[in-house]
Design a protein around this motif. Structure first.
Motif, PDB file in Angstrom:
ATOM      1  N   ARG A   1      -9.358   1.130   4.246  1.00  0.00           N
ATOM      2  CA  ARG A   1      -9.378   0.843   2.810  1.00  0.00           C
ATOM      3  C   ARG A   1      -9.613  -0.637   2.492  1.00  0.00           C
ATOM      4  O   ARG A   1      -9.686  -1.018   1.333  1.00  0.00           O
ATOM      5  N   VAL A   2      -9.739  -1.452   3.515  1.00  0.00           N
ATOM      6  CA  VAL A   2      -9.850  -2.897   3.295  1.00  0.00           C
ATOM      7  C   VAL A   2     -11.076  -3.248   2.461  1.00  0.00           C
ATOM      8  O   VAL A   2     -11.065  -4.223   1.709  1.00  0.00           O
TER       9      VAL A   2
ATOM     10  N   LEU B   1      -3.603  -3.391   2.981  1.00  0.00           N
ATOM     11  CA  LEU B   1      -4.367  -2.151   3.055  1.00  0.00           C
ATOM     12  C   LEU B   1      -4.634  -1.740   4.502  1.00  0.00           C
ATOM     13  O   LEU B   1      -4.841  -2.598   5.372  1.00  0.00           O
TER      14      LEU B   1
ATOM     15  N   ALA C   1     -10.516  -4.159  -1.173  1.00  0.00           N
ATOM     16  CA  ALA C   1      -9.585  -5.231  -1.543  1.00  0.00           C
ATOM     17  C   ALA C   1     -10.115  -6.084  -2.692  1.00  0.00           C
ATOM     18  O   ALA C   1      -9.372  -6.425  -3.620  1.00  0.00           O
TER      19      ALA C   1
ATOM     20  N   TYR D   1       0.854  -1.187   0.000  1.00  0.00           N
ATOM     21  CA  TYR D   1       0.000   0.000   0.000  1.00  0.00           C
ATOM     22  C   TYR D   1       0.889   1.236   0.000  1.00  0.00           C
ATOM     23  O   TYR D   1       1.874   1.306   0.742  1.00  0.00           O
TER      24      TYR D   1
ATOM     25  N   GLU E   1      -3.106   7.807  -3.925  1.00  0.00           N
ATOM     26  CA  GLU E   1      -3.080   6.634  -3.061  1.00  0.00           C
ATOM     27  C   GLU E   1      -3.276   5.383  -3.928  1.00  0.00           C
ATOM     28  O   GLU E   1      -4.196   5.320  -4.749  1.00  0.00           O
TER      29      GLU E   1
ATOM     30  N   VAL F   1      -2.118   0.857  -4.663  1.00  0.00           N
ATOM     31  CA  VAL F   1      -1.466  -0.387  -4.274  1.00  0.00           C
ATOM     32  C   VAL F   1      -0.507  -0.781  -5.392  1.00  0.00           C
ATOM     33  O   VAL F   1      -0.743  -0.498  -6.566  1.00  0.00           O
TER      34      VAL F   1
ATOM     35  N   LEU G   1      -3.820  -8.122  -0.639  1.00  0.00           N
ATOM     36  CA  LEU G   1      -4.252  -6.732  -0.500  1.00  0.00           C
ATOM     37  C   LEU G   1      -4.982  -6.500   0.819  1.00  0.00           C
ATOM     38  O   LEU G   1      -4.837  -5.437   1.437  1.00  0.00           O
TER      39      LEU G   1
ATOM     40  N   ILE H   1      -6.452   3.682  -5.604  1.00  0.00           N
ATOM     41  CA  ILE H   1      -7.546   3.506  -4.655  1.00  0.00           C
ATOM     42  C   ILE H   1      -8.461   4.725  -4.727  1.00  0.00           C
ATOM     43  O   ILE H   1      -7.987   5.861  -4.746  1.00  0.00           O
TER      44      ILE H   1
END
Length: 230
Positions: A138-139, A134, A142, A17, A26, A28, A130, A92
């Motif tokens: 922010r999960v 994260l 995923a 992340y 932002e 990944v 992920l 994201i």
């Protein structure tokens, strides 16, 4: 859970992340490893002829291979580590409550793209990685991020084919473009055909072909691109 490299898809190595900064939103960053035969002849030959480092020349070859891969697949994956790795970045959506699907760094698609069997096989591993990478806020993204990354994932064979596609002339031209744009240190293109027809070694190559890094010391070394990691 890392997928095994047995179904034609590259093997998931890690997911990271990255917070937003002045240069990037932002996002990944996911790395996949490629298991292939070494095939380093082009890197060795170009490094010898250019009197450069395998770090710089390797970055040039990876960049050219990435162009070939993207042209062939339409995906945004990048090749790195001398063809032994693939990197995919997905942005994201802003705000923990955002509902818009995240976008991978590519032109917007007008219709959904179904996952190939190879991509579908690795998607669960991407989502699990992920979820672990994260932050808590922010999960919830995923699953969608995993699907977006999976859609950009080429097969192992596609990566290997793209890595072996650049030619020696392409590498020399791209190296000159990046590290000698004024043409002060490398041999002019009009003379390379003759020069390359003879055997070369570190002591026999014409001095005119050596970049400033070899001829004038550290003060004139080309700047190493921060975008290439080895």
């Amino acid at each position: 859970m890392l997928n095994e490299d047995t179904n034609g898809a590259p093997r998931l190595a890690e997911a990271r992340y990255r917070e937003a900064n002045e240069s990037h939103p932002e996002h990944v960053h996911v790395r996949f490893d490629i298991e292939r035969a070494p095939g380093m002849h082009l890197l060795d030959k170009a490094t010898q002829l250019l009197h450069s480092s395998d770090y710089l020349v390797g970055g040039v070859i990876d960049g050219l291979a990435t162009e070939h891969l993207r042209n062939a697949t339409g995906a945004t994956a990048s090749i790195g580590e001398d063809g032994y790795a693939v990197f995919i970045t997905a942005t994201i959506p802003p705000g923990p409550a955002a509902t818009a699907a995240p976008s991978v760094d590519t032109a917007a698609r007008t219709a959904p793209v179904a996952l190939t069997p190879e991509q579908a096989a690795v998607q669960p591993a991407i989502e699990e990685a992920l979820t672990q990478a994260l932050p808590a806020s922010r999960v919830q993204h995923a699953g969608v991020l995993a699907e977006q990354v999976a859609k950009e994932l080429p097969t192992r064979d596609q990566v290997t084919a793209a890595y072996h596609q650049p030619t020696l002339d392409e590498v020399i031209d791209k190296y000159a473009e990046q590290y000698d744009p004024d043409g002060r240190f490398l041999m002019p293109k009009s003379l390379r055909t003759v020069a390359l027809s003879y055997p070369h070694s570190a002591t026999a190559a014409p001095a005119a072909a050596a970049p400033a890094a070899a001829a004038s010391g550290p003060a004139q070394r080309p700047v190493i691109s921060a975008g290439y990691g080895r």
